[in-house]
Design a protein around this motif. Structure first.
Motif, PDB file in Angstrom:
ATOM      1  N   TRP A  62       0.759  -1.054  -0.131  1.00  0.00           N
ATOM      2  CA  TRP A  62      -0.116  -0.124   0.054  1.00  0.00           C
ATOM      3  C   TRP A  62       0.885   1.403  -0.095  1.00  0.00           C
ATOM      4  N   ARG A  66       0.178   4.150  -2.593  1.00  0.00           N
ATOM      5  CA  ARG A  66      -0.188   5.606  -2.193  1.00  0.00           C
ATOM      6  C   ARG A  66       0.778   6.389  -2.848  1.00  0.00           C
ATOM      7  N   SER A  71      -5.740   6.119  -4.315  1.00  0.00           N
ATOM      8  CA  SER A  71      -6.492   6.040  -2.957  1.00  0.00           C
ATOM      9  C   SER A  71      -7.766   5.212  -2.776  1.00  0.00           C
ATOM     10  N   ASP A  72      -7.721   4.103  -2.653  1.00  0.00           N
ATOM     11  CA  ASP A  72      -8.763   3.061  -2.758  1.00  0.00           C
ATOM     12  C   ASP A  72      -9.476   3.296  -1.573  1.00  0.00           C
ATOM     13  N   ARG A  74      -9.569   5.805   0.915  1.00  0.00           N
ATOM     14  CA  ARG A  74      -9.701   6.983   1.534  1.00  0.00           C
ATOM     15  C   ARG A  74     -11.286   7.410   1.647  1.00  0.00           C
ATOM     16  N   THR A  75     -12.023   7.004   0.736  1.00  0.00           N
ATOM     17  CA  THR A  75     -13.527   7.333   0.594  1.00  0.00           C
ATOM     18  C   THR A  75     -14.109   6.481   1.901  1.00  0.00           C
ATOM     19  N   GLY A  77     -12.771   5.282   4.536  1.00  0.00           N
ATOM     20  CA  GLY A  77     -12.035   5.863   5.734  1.00  0.00           C
ATOM     21  C   GLY A  77     -12.897   7.017   6.198  1.00  0.00           C
ATOM     22  N   ILE A  78     -13.116   7.903   5.122  1.00  0.00           N
ATOM     23  CA  ILE A  78     -13.963   8.927   5.610  1.00  0.00           C
ATOM     24  C   ILE A  78     -15.353   8.573   6.046  1.00  0.00           C
ATOM     25  N   ALA A 106     -10.277   0.125   5.484  1.00  0.00           N
ATOM     26  CA  ALA A 106      -9.660   1.330   5.045  1.00  0.00           C
ATOM     27  C   ALA A 106      -8.290   1.199   5.480  1.00  0.00           C
ATOM     28  N   SER A 111      -5.190   3.650   4.052  1.00  0.00           N
ATOM     29  CA  SER A 111      -5.815   5.040   4.292  1.00  0.00           C
ATOM     30  C   SER A 111      -5.639   5.226   5.887  1.00  0.00           C
ATOM     31  N   ARG A 112      -4.950   6.324   6.341  1.00  0.00           N
ATOM     32  CA  ARG A 112      -4.764   6.683   7.721  1.00  0.00           C
ATOM     33  C   ARG A 112      -5.986   7.045   8.780  1.00  0.00           C
ATOM     34  N   ILE A 113      -7.092   7.675   7.715  1.00  0.00           N
ATOM     35  CA  ILE A 113      -8.129   7.989   8.352  1.00  0.00           C
ATOM     36  C   ILE A 113      -8.831   6.916   8.688  1.00  0.00           C
TER      37      ILE A 113
END
Length: 137
Positions: A62, A66, A71-72, A74-75, A77-78, A106, A111-113
């Motif tokens: 990843w 990245r 950014s698979d 990211r969404t 994660g949000i 995520a 994704s860090r989110i």
């Protein structure tokens, strides 16, 4: 019967090897020498057989994806972060659990989110486990 079948296979192999040797001899006479040959068809083999039989190796690195801008997660994660924030105020076990699951997915996609959503969901569930019994008394 099995013995006869084995003998037929051996005879077939001998014929194939003999025809292959004849073609090699003809190639050498013509001045072309090839080192690798196929038994199925008498053409030179350029590629190793294992690469044709094995599945391609997939690497889910990843960090490299990245850097490439993919950014698979990211969404997802949000969405997980929003659900984990909602879990502080409304149905913490339901929204927190979904936030944990989506946060893990995520985070696995880079994704860090997703990690933040995972942590907030766990905190929301833990707080509801301790605060809800106190508020009922």
């Amino acid at each position: 019967m099995a013995k006869r079948h084995k003998e037929n296979e051996k005879e077939e192999m001998r014929r194939l090897e003999a025809s292959l040797q004849d073609e090699r001899d003809q190639e050498e006479d013509a001045g072309r020498i090839s080192s690798e040959w196929s038994y199925a068809n008498t053409e030179p083999v350029d590629v190793e057989a294992a690469s044709e039989l094995a599945e391609p190796v997939r690497r889910n690195n990843w960090r490299e994806r990245r850097k490439e801008g993919v950014s698979d997660g990211r969404t997802m994660g949000i969405i997980a972060l929003v659900l984990s924030l909602i879990s502080f105020f409304l149905l913490p076990f339901l929204f927190g659990s979904v936030g944990i699951i989506l946060g893990v997915f995520a985070a696995a996609r880079g994704s860090r989110i997703g990690w933040w959503a995972l942590a907030l969901s766990i905190i929301a569930i833990a707080l509801s486990m301790f605060i809800t019994p106190i508020m009922r008394y």
